[in-house]
Design a protein around this motif. Structure first.
Motif, PDB file in Angstrom:
ATOM      1  N   HIS A 193      -0.512  -3.744   7.671  1.00 41.28           N
ATOM      2  CA  HIS A 193      -0.873  -2.325   7.604  1.00 41.28           C
ATOM      3  C   HIS A 193      -0.956  -1.857   6.155  1.00 41.28           C
ATOM      4  O   HIS A 193      -1.917  -1.199   5.749  1.00 41.28           O
ATOM      5  CB  HIS A 193       0.128  -1.479   8.396  1.00 41.28           C
ATOM      6  CG  HIS A 193      -0.203  -0.024   8.419  1.00 41.28           C
ATOM      7  ND1 HIS A 193      -1.251   0.498   9.159  1.00 41.28           N
ATOM      8  CD2 HIS A 193       0.351   1.034   7.761  1.00 41.28           C
ATOM      9  CE1 HIS A 193      -1.315   1.801   8.979  1.00 41.28           C
ATOM     10  NE2 HIS A 193      -0.360   2.160   8.140  1.00 41.28           N
ATOM     11  N   ASN A 194       0.049  -2.194   5.371  1.00 46.70           N
ATOM     12  CA  ASN A 194       0.057  -1.767   3.953  1.00 46.70           C
ATOM     13  C   ASN A 194      -1.031  -2.445   3.143  1.00 46.70           C
ATOM     14  O   ASN A 194      -1.620  -1.852   2.236  1.00 46.70           O
ATOM     15  CB  ASN A 194       1.426  -2.045   3.323  1.00 46.70           C
ATOM     16  CG  ASN A 194       2.487  -1.071   3.801  1.00 46.70           C
ATOM     17  OD1 ASN A 194       2.172   0.014   4.280  1.00 46.70           O
ATOM     18  ND2 ASN A 194       3.759  -1.475   3.704  1.00 46.70           N
ATOM     19  N   ILE A 195      -1.304  -3.690   3.475  1.00 47.85           N
ATOM     20  CA  ILE A 195      -2.345  -4.424   2.739  1.00 47.85           C
ATOM     21  C   ILE A 195      -3.693  -3.749   2.886  1.00 47.85           C
ATOM     22  O   ILE A 195      -4.506  -3.735   1.961  1.00 47.85           O
ATOM     23  CB  ILE A 195      -2.405  -5.880   3.243  1.00 47.85           C
ATOM     24  CG1 ILE A 195      -1.215  -6.675   2.694  1.00 47.85           C
ATOM     25  CG2 ILE A 195      -3.727  -6.560   2.861  1.00 47.85           C
ATOM     26  CD1 ILE A 195      -1.039  -8.027   3.319  1.00 47.85           C
ATOM     27  N   CYS A 196      -3.937  -3.135   4.046  1.00 44.88           N
ATOM     28  CA  CYS A 196      -5.238  -2.540   4.320  1.00 44.88           C
ATOM     29  C   CYS A 196      -5.344  -1.082   3.852  1.00 44.88           C
ATOM     30  O   CYS A 196      -6.364  -0.427   4.073  1.00 44.88           O
ATOM     31  CB  CYS A 196      -5.543  -2.620   5.821  1.00 44.88           C
ATOM     32  SG  CYS A 196      -5.807  -4.306   6.388  1.00 44.88           S
ATOM     33  N   GLN A 197      -4.311  -0.570   3.217  1.00 49.91           N
ATOM     34  CA  GLN A 197      -4.348   0.810   2.737  1.00 49.91           C
ATOM     35  C   GLN A 197      -5.235   0.930   1.495  1.00 49.91           C
ATOM     36  O   GLN A 197      -5.270   0.046   0.673  1.00 49.91           O
ATOM     37  CB  GLN A 197      -2.945   1.322   2.413  1.00 49.91           C
ATOM     38  CG  GLN A 197      -2.054   1.383   3.642  1.00 49.91           C
ATOM     39  CD  GLN A 197      -2.604   2.295   4.732  1.00 49.91           C
ATOM     40  OE1 GLN A 197      -2.908   3.462   4.487  1.00 49.91           O
ATOM     41  NE2 GLN A 197      -2.753   1.760   5.926  1.00 49.91           N
TER      42      GLN A 197
END
Length: 197
Positions: A193-197
């Motif tokens: 999730h954080n990687i795709c922010q």
């Protein structure tokens, strides 16, 4: 010397031509020497009538005709598709559509696909990166469980892509991350999730 089977396949495209689809593809930047606008469904049905053949597939790939290239992907036996040829076809990609089809129709069947996918994600060529993300996502969807080191590499590649400027490659990277998350593929320090922010 042209292969008789390849010539027979080429002649079949005209009967299935869809001019409207072909024109629409051209208007969206899908550039081939010839594009008959034949659907993948019809091409799959056509391919089912022929035995896999690496020589026919090689000849069709070099036509630079959309339908010929899709048939090449469908007719190439995975066990005859060595890494050198696989990389040559990757370097010869012209469209996002073909990068995505190559990943799903042929490259996902290769026993060296995981390493090839991770390597492709780091290529300067946007279409090769798109193939890499689509290929890894397809492998995971098919049940492949990557080693933690590969998960870390994929995560880094996706994160780098998300900071890039190419929207098509970003979309492919994001879709790959979603597939990894859906398959509960985790590694130390990786938060999809954080990687795709």
């Amino acid at each position: 010397m042209p292969h008789n089977t390849a010539n027979e396949i080429r002649r079949s495209f005209r009967a299935l031509m869809n001019g409207i689809v072909s024109q629409n593809m051209r208007s969206y930047g899908s550039e081939y020497r010839i594009n008959w606008g034949v659907s993948l469904m019809h091409l799959r049905e056509m391919a089912a009538e022929y035995a896999p053949d690496s020589n026919v597939a090689q000849e069709l790939w070099h036509d630079d005709v959309r339908e010929s290239r899709i048939m090449a992907l469908l007719l190439m036996p995975a066990d005859k598709f060595n890494e050198e040829t696989a990389r040559a076809w990757m370097a010869d990609l012209r469209t996002q559509e073909m990068a995505e089809m190559a990943a799903s129709l042929l490259y996902a069947k290769l026993n060296y696909a995981p390493a090839l996918a991770v390597d492709a994600m780091q290529d300067e060529n946007m279409l090769i990166r798109i193939l890499g993300y689509n290929l890894f996502a397809r492998l995971v969807t098919n049940g492949f469980l990557p080693e933690e080191t590969d998960v870390q590499k994929v995560a880094r590649n996706i994160e780098n892509e998300m900071h890039g400027n190419n929207l098509q490659a970003k979309h492919a990277a994001y879709s790959c991350a979603i597939k990894m998350e859906d398959a509960d593929i985790l590694a130390d320090g990786v938060d999809w999730h954080n990687i795709c922010q």
